[in-house]
Each structure stands twice: as C-alpha cells, then as structure tokens.
Design an enzyme around this catalytic site. Structure first.
Site, PDB file in Angstrom:
ATOM      1  N   CYS A  88      30.348  57.567  45.489  1.00 44.72           N
ATOM      2  CA  CYS A  88      31.328  56.621  46.046  1.00 44.72           C
ATOM      3  C   CYS A  88      31.309  55.380  45.164  1.00 44.72           C
ATOM      4  O   CYS A  88      30.272  54.704  45.045  1.00 44.72           O
ATOM      5  CB  CYS A  88      30.960  56.277  47.483  1.00 44.72           C
ATOM      6  N   CYS A 232      39.682  52.911  45.240  1.00 42.61           N
ATOM      7  CA  CYS A 232      38.813  54.092  45.205  1.00 42.61           C
ATOM      8  C   CYS A 232      38.173  54.228  43.809  1.00 42.61           C
ATOM      9  O   CYS A 232      38.854  54.557  42.831  1.00 42.61           O
ATOM     10  CB  CYS A 232      39.582  55.369  45.559  1.00 42.61           C
TER      11      CYS A 232
HETATM   12  O1  PYC Z   1      35.345  54.323  45.996  1.00 40.04           O
HETATM   13  O2  PYC Z   1      34.803  56.313  45.272  1.00 40.04           O
HETATM   14  C1  PYC Z   1      35.178  55.553  46.163  1.00 40.04           C
HETATM   15  C2  PYC Z   1      35.445  56.099  47.499  1.00 40.04           C
HETATM   16  C3  PYC Z   1      35.371  57.402  47.901  1.00 40.04           C
HETATM   17  C4  PYC Z   1      35.715  57.430  49.258  1.00 40.04           C
HETATM   18  C5  PYC Z   1      35.989  56.149  49.649  1.00 40.04           C
HETATM   19  N1  PYC Z   1      35.816  55.347  48.550  1.00 40.04           N
END
Ligand code: PYC
Length: 307
Positions: A88, A232
């Site tokens: 993550c 993300c």
């Molecule tokens: O930032 O890699 C990330 C992530 C995965 C799921 C939620 N955030």
C-alpha cells in the site's frame, strides 16, 4: 479489558491506522508466514481497527512487525475491511509519518519488508516522503474487455504490489460524475475483468488533470468496494509501468497524479529491465498524523472486535 495503541494518519485524504503497540505476536520466519498466522489466528485485530464501529470501509490498517533481515527497518502487514493487501503506497507514506511522529525513524533511506517485497522510503526535510515500490510491470496491453450493458473497450492489466485494471478512458464517463456512479461502473468492470484475471482487485479510471501542474486525474476502486481518496500509491506505480511500456514517459521524468478529491502524488520510474518492461516506480506524497489513540477492547461489548 484489553488495550492497544494505534496512530492515525491520512495521505492525500486516504486514512491509515497503524498498530504501534499491543498487537499480536505473530509466528513465522518470513513475512508470508506471519501474514498466514495473522490471517488465521489474529484476524480480530484487523476487524477491530478497520471495521465499524471503530473504523470504516475506507480505512487501511498497518501492523508493524520486526524485520526478518536486521538492516531493514521493520515489516508492514497492510489490511482493509475485507482482507490483506500485498502493498500500500499511501499506507507506507503514513507509516513513515507515524514512525517520525514516534521518533522511531532512522535517518536516510529505510527499507521496509512488505508482503509484496522490499519497499524503500525516505523522509524529506519538508515532511514529504518518497517511496520506491516493488518491481512493477504491465502484463497485458489493450485487452478487450466486454462488460454487460456497457460494451467492449480496451484495458491494461498491471502489477505494482497490487493488481490493477487500468481503464484509459472511462467509456463515456467523465470523472466529475457522482462518485456513486463511478463506484458502480468500476465494480461492474472489476467483476468482468476478474473472469479473465482473477488476481486483479483494483480498477483505475483516468481522465484529464484539473490543474496545470497535474498530468492526469484518477479514480481508484479498492478491494473492499470503496474508492481511494489519494491517487493510490500502487495505482500510480501501475500507471507508471504502463507509461514506461508505451514510451509515453521517459525514465526520471515526473508524472503528477491527481486523485478524485484533488490530492496529488509525484511519480517517476527507473528501468529495471527494458525487455520485460519491469520498472521501479517512485512515489512522493505527504501524510499527516491526526490521532494517537488507545483502543479499548471491552469483552462485554459484542462489537469490540468489529462488525
Ligand atoms: O496507496 O497503494 C495505495 C493503496 C492501495 C489501496 C488503497 N491505497
């Protein structure tokens, strides 16, 4: 009454709750074995901190474990409302901010053991954090996906610590649509995509950036059915792998990924192997500590360990 301590952070709006004291003693020599022990014997800790009534479906949890290799800072097991995550990105940035808040971050580049592999991170003087993710690559380019009631369109499948279905143009949908509509569309695409690629558990839409400094804006559906408020970290890594494979971004060139709420990550990549398309993505973002909490497990409370 049992208690343990968690620190909350958010990275570009996306929360991370890190267990820093009082978590389970996991058995196993590797992080994979410890993940199995957590999943099979201590899953109540995951439910207690990310599920309601204490948590929410958007919360990502992190449990810090001793490093298997002494030079590494520690291991991190990430989880959410439905299970465990290989890696993550926003969460790693949150963990670095948490360790800095606790005065436990060593100086210089730190290496963290995650289920997906080693991730390095550095805290900058302005409190932003750059992480170097696990080797990332696109496995399928322009795969023609048919989604009942929507039609046929081309997607990319890429890995960056988690598996993503990247939808270059959200098929007649712009990202200013209500989030509920984006969630529904992404969920339908995920269901279709998993018939061919069962490993995929995130869907990522892309649209034009909202600001002059942005390269693109995204919307990311996460495995628990909720959307990422940040751009993300692993999703941006997957995008960088696709841009590298298409020759649309040069090694070291900056890509500014905006999230659906307007927060940003700055990304770039380094080639690991041009032939196989493997890259090492770097992501820079900032996390803020917003709570330092004593969690109370009252054994008389039927929902003490989460719903
Ligand atoms: O930032 O890699 C990330 C992530 C995965 C799921 C939620 N955030």
């Amino acid at each position: 009454m049992r208690t343990f301590r968690v620190i909350d952070t958010h990275t570009g709006g996306e929360p991370t709750r890190t267990i820093v004291d009082g978590g389970p003693q996991l058995l196993g020599k590797s992080i994979a074995e410890q993940l199995t022990d957590m999943r099979e014997n201590h899953d109540c800790y995951r439910r207690a901190i990310v599920n309601e009534p204490r948590g929410s479906e958007v919360m990502v949890g992190a449990f810090l474990i001793p490093a298997c290799v002494p030079e590494n800072h520690c291991g991190i097991i990430f989880f959410n409302n439905v299970g465990y995550l290989g890696m993550c990105g926003h969460g790693t940035i949150g963990v670095v901010a948490t360790l800095a808040y606790l005065g436990k971050l060593r100086t210089g580049v730190q290496r963290f053991e995650t289920v997906a592999g080693i991730v390095s991170a550095i805290l900058h003087s302005d409190s932003s954090v750059t992480i170097e993710n696990v080797p990332s690559y696109r496995s399928h380019a322009g795969f023609e996906l048919r989604v009942e009631g929507i039609g046929k369109f081309k997607v990319d499948i890429a890995y960056a610590g988690n598996w993503f279905c990247l939808v270059p143009t959200p098929i007649g949908y712009d990202l200013d649509r209500p989030v509920s509509e984006l969630l529904e569309l992404a969920s339908r695409i995920l269901a279709s995509c998993r018939q061919y690629f069962p490993e995929v558990d995130h869907v990522e839409f892309f649209g034009p950036a909202k600001t002059d400094s942005g390269s693109s804006r995204n919307f990311v559906l996460c495995p628990g059915g909720m959307y990422d408020r940040s751009p993300c970290g692993t999703g941006t890594g997957a995008k960088l792998a696709c841009l590298a494979a298409d020759g649309k971004l040069a090694e070291g060139e900056e890509w500014v990924q905006e999230s659906i709420i307007g927060s940003t990550f700055r990304g770039s990549f380094r080639w690991l192997d041009r032939q196989s398309g493997h890259v090492s993505p770097s992501i820079t973002g900032r996390a803020f500590v917003n709570a330092d909490v004593k969690v109370i497990i009252d054994e008389q409370d039927p929902y003490a360990w989460g719903l």
